[in-house]
Design a protein around this motif. Sequence first.
Motif, PDB file in Angstrom:
ATOM      1  N   GLY A 267      37.306  34.671  51.021  1.00  0.00           N
ATOM      2  CA  GLY A 267      37.511  33.526  50.156  1.00  0.00           C
ATOM      3  C   GLY A 267      38.957  33.094  50.013  1.00  0.00           C
ATOM      4  N   GLY A 268      39.900  33.858  50.588  1.00  0.00           N
ATOM      5  CA  GLY A 268      41.295  33.427  50.582  1.00  0.00           C
ATOM      6  C   GLY A 268      42.222  34.264  49.734  1.00  0.00           C
ATOM      7  N   ALA A 269      41.970  35.590  49.650  1.00  0.00           N
ATOM      8  CA  ALA A 269      42.830  36.495  48.880  1.00  0.00           C
ATOM      9  C   ALA A 269      42.982  36.007  47.442  1.00  0.00           C
ATOM     10  CB  ALA A 269      44.194  36.664  49.548  1.00  0.00           C
ATOM     11  N   VAL A 270      41.870  35.692  46.803  1.00  0.00           N
ATOM     12  CA  VAL A 270      41.873  35.190  45.430  1.00  0.00           C
ATOM     13  C   VAL A 270      41.697  36.365  44.470  1.00  0.00           C
ATOM     14  CG1 VAL A 270      40.695  33.732  43.742  1.00  0.00           C
ATOM     15  CG2 VAL A 270      40.924  32.966  46.130  1.00  0.00           C
ATOM     16  N   GLU A 271      42.705  36.595  43.637  1.00  0.00           N
ATOM     17  CA  GLU A 271      42.616  37.640  42.624  1.00  0.00           C
ATOM     18  C   GLU A 271      41.943  37.062  41.385  1.00  0.00           C
ATOM     19  OE1 GLU A 271      45.397  41.206  40.775  1.00  0.00           O
ATOM     20  OE2 GLU A 271      46.345  39.490  41.751  1.00  0.00           O
ATOM     21  N   LEU A 272      40.986  37.792  40.832  1.00  0.00           N
ATOM     22  CA  LEU A 272      40.233  37.280  39.690  1.00  0.00           C
ATOM     23  C   LEU A 272      41.124  37.154  38.460  1.00  0.00           C
ATOM     24  CD1 LEU A 272      36.967  39.412  40.040  1.00  0.00           C
ATOM     25  CD2 LEU A 272      37.642  37.341  41.284  1.00  0.00           C
ATOM     26  N   ALA A 273      40.768  36.235  37.575  1.00  0.00           N
ATOM     27  CA  ALA A 273      41.531  36.028  36.346  1.00  0.00           C
ATOM     28  C   ALA A 273      41.679  37.351  35.589  1.00  0.00           C
ATOM     29  CB  ALA A 273      40.827  34.996  35.463  1.00  0.00           C
ATOM     30  N   PRO A 274      42.857  37.645  35.057  1.00  0.00           N
ATOM     31  CA  PRO A 274      43.094  38.915  34.355  1.00  0.00           C
ATOM     32  C   PRO A 274      42.113  39.127  33.207  1.00  0.00           C
ATOM     33  CG  PRO A 274      45.165  37.744  34.715  1.00  0.00           C
ATOM     34  CD  PRO A 274      44.063  36.792  35.094  1.00  0.00           C
ATOM     35  N   GLY A 275      41.527  40.324  33.163  1.00  0.00           N
ATOM     36  CA  GLY A 275      40.596  40.664  32.101  1.00  0.00           C
ATOM     37  C   GLY A 275      39.174  40.199  32.312  1.00  0.00           C
ATOM     38  N   ARG A 405      49.822  34.545  46.436  1.00  0.00           N
ATOM     39  CA  ARG A 405      49.108  35.429  45.515  1.00  0.00           C
ATOM     40  C   ARG A 405      48.737  36.738  46.197  1.00  0.00           C
ATOM     41  NH1 ARG A 405      45.493  30.722  46.279  1.00  0.00           N
ATOM     42  NH2 ARG A 405      43.970  31.263  47.893  1.00  0.00           N
ATOM     43  N   GLY A 406      48.346  37.705  45.375  1.00  0.00           N
ATOM     44  CA  GLY A 406      47.885  38.969  45.914  1.00  0.00           C
ATOM     45  C   GLY A 406      48.581  40.157  45.293  1.00  0.00           C
ATOM     46  N   ARG A 407      48.212  41.322  45.779  1.00  0.00           N
ATOM     47  CA  ARG A 407      48.790  42.594  45.354  1.00  0.00           C
ATOM     48  C   ARG A 407      48.992  43.475  46.569  1.00  0.00           C
ATOM     49  NH1 ARG A 407      47.898  44.947  39.945  1.00  0.00           N
ATOM     50  NH2 ARG A 407      47.158  43.320  38.518  1.00  0.00           N
ATOM     51  N   GLY A 408      50.072  44.239  46.552  1.00  0.00           N
ATOM     52  CA  GLY A 408      50.306  45.166  47.646  1.00  0.00           C
ATOM     53  C   GLY A 408      50.283  44.442  48.980  1.00  0.00           C
ATOM     54  N   LEU A 409      49.509  44.982  49.921  1.00  0.00           N
ATOM     55  CA  LEU A 409      49.393  44.364  51.233  1.00  0.00           C
ATOM     56  C   LEU A 409      48.056  43.649  51.378  1.00  0.00           C
ATOM     57  CD1 LEU A 409      51.143  46.958  53.564  1.00  0.00           C
ATOM     58  CD2 LEU A 409      51.995  44.757  52.724  1.00  0.00           C
ATOM     59  N   MET A 410      47.675  42.924  50.327  1.00  0.00           N
ATOM     60  CA  MET A 410      46.534  42.009  50.377  1.00  0.00           C
ATOM     61  C   MET A 410      47.019  40.699  49.769  1.00  0.00           C
ATOM     62  SD  MET A 410      42.583  42.608  49.525  1.00  0.00           S
ATOM     63  CE  MET A 410      41.346  41.369  49.940  1.00  0.00           C
ATOM     64  N   VAL A 411      47.476  39.795  50.628  1.00  0.00           N
ATOM     65  CA  VAL A 411      48.236  38.630  50.196  1.00  0.00           C
ATOM     66  C   VAL A 411      47.624  37.360  50.773  1.00  0.00           C
ATOM     67  CG1 VAL A 411      50.531  37.543  50.216  1.00  0.00           C
ATOM     68  CG2 VAL A 411      50.330  40.043  50.092  1.00  0.00           C
ATOM     69  N   GLY A 412      47.675  36.294  49.997  1.00  0.00           N
ATOM     70  CA  GLY A 412      47.226  34.990  50.457  1.00  0.00           C
ATOM     71  C   GLY A 412      48.301  33.941  50.263  1.00  0.00           C
ATOM     72  N   VAL A 413      48.420  33.032  51.230  1.00  0.00           N
ATOM     73  CA  VAL A 413      49.339  31.895  51.143  1.00  0.00           C
ATOM     74  C   VAL A 413      48.503  30.642  51.338  1.00  0.00           C
ATOM     75  CG1 VAL A 413      51.372  30.755  52.105  1.00  0.00           C
ATOM     76  CG2 VAL A 413      51.251  33.260  52.076  1.00  0.00           C
ATOM     77  N   ILE A 443      47.616  36.514  62.411  1.00  0.00           N
ATOM     78  CA  ILE A 443      47.396  36.417  60.971  1.00  0.00           C
ATOM     79  C   ILE A 443      45.963  35.992  60.726  1.00  0.00           C
ATOM     80  CG2 ILE A 443      47.977  33.961  60.642  1.00  0.00           C
ATOM     81  CD1 ILE A 443      49.866  34.879  58.371  1.00  0.00           C
ATOM     82  N   GLY A 444      45.471  36.198  59.522  1.00  0.00           N
ATOM     83  CA  GLY A 444      44.129  35.767  59.182  1.00  0.00           C
ATOM     84  C   GLY A 444      44.134  34.376  58.573  1.00  0.00           C
ATOM     85  N   LYS A 445      42.976  33.772  58.561  1.00  0.00           N
ATOM     86  CA  LYS A 445      42.824  32.439  57.974  1.00  0.00           C
ATOM     87  C   LYS A 445      41.511  32.401  57.227  1.00  0.00           C
ATOM     88  CE  LYS A 445      41.978  28.959  60.690  1.00  0.00           C
ATOM     89  NZ  LYS A 445      42.040  27.811  61.624  1.00  0.00           N
ATOM     90  N   GLY A 446      41.502  31.802  56.033  1.00  0.00           N
ATOM     91  CA  GLY A 446      40.266  31.779  55.264  1.00  0.00           C
ATOM     92  C   GLY A 446      40.349  30.813  54.114  1.00  0.00           C
ATOM     93  N   PHE A 453      46.387  31.378  54.556  1.00  0.00           N
ATOM     94  CA  PHE A 453      46.757  32.469  55.457  1.00  0.00           C
ATOM     95  C   PHE A 453      46.464  33.787  54.751  1.00  0.00           C
ATOM     96  CE2 PHE A 453      49.981  29.549  57.648  1.00  0.00           C
ATOM     97  CZ  PHE A 453      49.120  29.329  58.723  1.00  0.00           C
ATOM     98  N   ARG A 454      45.660  34.608  55.386  1.00  0.00           N
ATOM     99  CA  ARG A 454      45.294  35.919  54.845  1.00  0.00           C
ATOM    100  C   ARG A 454      46.182  36.973  55.511  1.00  0.00           C
ATOM    101  NH1 ARG A 454      39.195  36.322  56.295  1.00  0.00           N
ATOM    102  NH2 ARG A 454      39.340  38.270  55.116  1.00  0.00           N
ATOM    103  N   ILE A 455      47.048  37.584  54.723  1.00  0.00           N
ATOM    104  CA  ILE A 455      48.003  38.579  55.231  1.00  0.00           C
ATOM    105  C   ILE A 455      47.575  39.942  54.717  1.00  0.00           C
ATOM    106  CG2 ILE A 455      50.427  39.249  55.346  1.00  0.00           C
ATOM    107  CD1 ILE A 455      51.102  36.306  54.637  1.00  0.00           C
ATOM    108  N   LYS A 456      46.967  40.724  55.589  1.00  0.00           N
ATOM    109  CA  LYS A 456      46.422  42.029  55.203  1.00  0.00           C
ATOM    110  C   LYS A 456      46.636  42.999  56.359  1.00  0.00           C
ATOM    111  CE  LYS A 456      43.041  39.230  52.792  1.00  0.00           C
ATOM    112  NZ  LYS A 456      41.635  38.784  52.703  1.00  0.00           N
TER     113      LYS A 456
END
Length: 480
Positions: A267-275, A405-413, A443-446, A453-456
């Motif tokens: 889905g594009g390295a989307v981190e869910l809303a906090p909480g 966005r993202g965390r660690g080595l799971m990043v989306g641009v 690179i990944g794409k999604g 760009f999916r950078i993992k």
Amino acid sequence: MALRWQLLKRTVDNAKSALRHNQPGISLSGYFSTSPSFADAPPRLPPFDYQPRPYRGPSGDEVLLKRKKFLGPSLFHYYQKPLNIVEGKMQYLFDESGRRYLDAFAGIVTVSCGHCHPDILNAITEQSKLLQHATTIYLHHAIADFAEALAAKMPGNLKVVYFVNSGSEANELAMMMARLYTGNLEMISLRNAYHGGSSNTIGLTALNTWKYPLPQGEIHHAMNPDPYRGIFGSDASLYAKDVQDHIEYGTSGKVAGFIAETIQGVGGAVELAPGYLKQVYDIVRKAGGVCIADEVQTGFGRTGSHYWGFQTQDVIPDIVTMAKGIGNGLPLGAVVTTPEIASVLASKIQFNTYGGNPVCSAGGRAVLNVIDKEKRQSHCADVGPHLIQRLRDLQQRHDLIGDVRGRGLMVGVELVTDRKNKTPAKAETAVLFEQLRELGILIGKGGLHGNVFRIKPPMCFTKDDADFLAEALDYSMSRL
């Protein structure tokens, strides 16, 4: 539209030709510029002390012809001229000519520890010499040792392990567990999610732009808690209320379960809303359901801050599914749950011929050992923020970058042509995708619109690699 794509194709082809012939000043029509303010020389890959073996197999063109003739027509490939990848070593891949590429996608987040890691290869090879296959109707220490090591990584009462062959199969099994344990049928998943390619998991997926829209009468798709594109921004409470509404008005008031990735992969390295997960887990459990965390892409320390993605939301699921990085390329997946939920499967036979076979178990155990020995989680916590900061610096210079966005080595641009309206930059993404490949980056794409760009990369990815990736993206965008 046809004329625009013809222009894009000509642009990409010209870029390929110019870079192949090592011409620093690329003069291309339509999309690339030669302003003197841009660096003349493209960035170069970091040094890497490894020489690939000479390749003597069939050419990429021959492989492509055979693939078209004998493999399913639904298979797709990246790039206008597909790459014939013949060797890999740690975070790098090599094509038939011996050219090296930085793998920033890890075979769709599958290669966790690096291509052909010697410790993992040795474990697989040594086990293969002794015994390649023995089903679980016989005893073998490898599956028991692996289950013990994996259970030790889980919080709470998640202590019972089932081994399967893929993420799709893991999510199928998790869904069956939820329905048997609760006695309910209806499942809730998120829009923009991806949970596999089988008939049932496609129903969970809701990405029907490129997956088959099979009828699924007992699956509900809740609003995606996307802080960037979601209608409620980062307000987890409003997204959680949508789940509550699905239960109250769309079901009998009871559900079997809720499933979500902590950071959406396809889905594009989307981190869910906090909480968000904490609130939704409470809602689902009150409705008689169980909570399933899909850790196929976020598990095993990739987020850096935590070993499991769900821990970033401060929750403990009832069922956890995993695959991809668990085997560093082996066909391996797993489901981990509580003894209470596992007990419902004991009333019937639950059996998998190849799940947990000795070779995959030995390889999977070696992956866990390498992650610990080489401190890959802390490495992701160190390199990931460095990469994200470099990308956010680019965001300040290039209006094309709408979100990093993202965390660690799971990043989306995410790329947009208009930041205010967040208009997806589909054509520009396609051009940059080809340009990065020419510079030596895979690179990944999604994302729903194909503009992320999916950078993992493999978790041995370094700060030098991160700098090269950022410089290559800057170089390419400066010419758009």
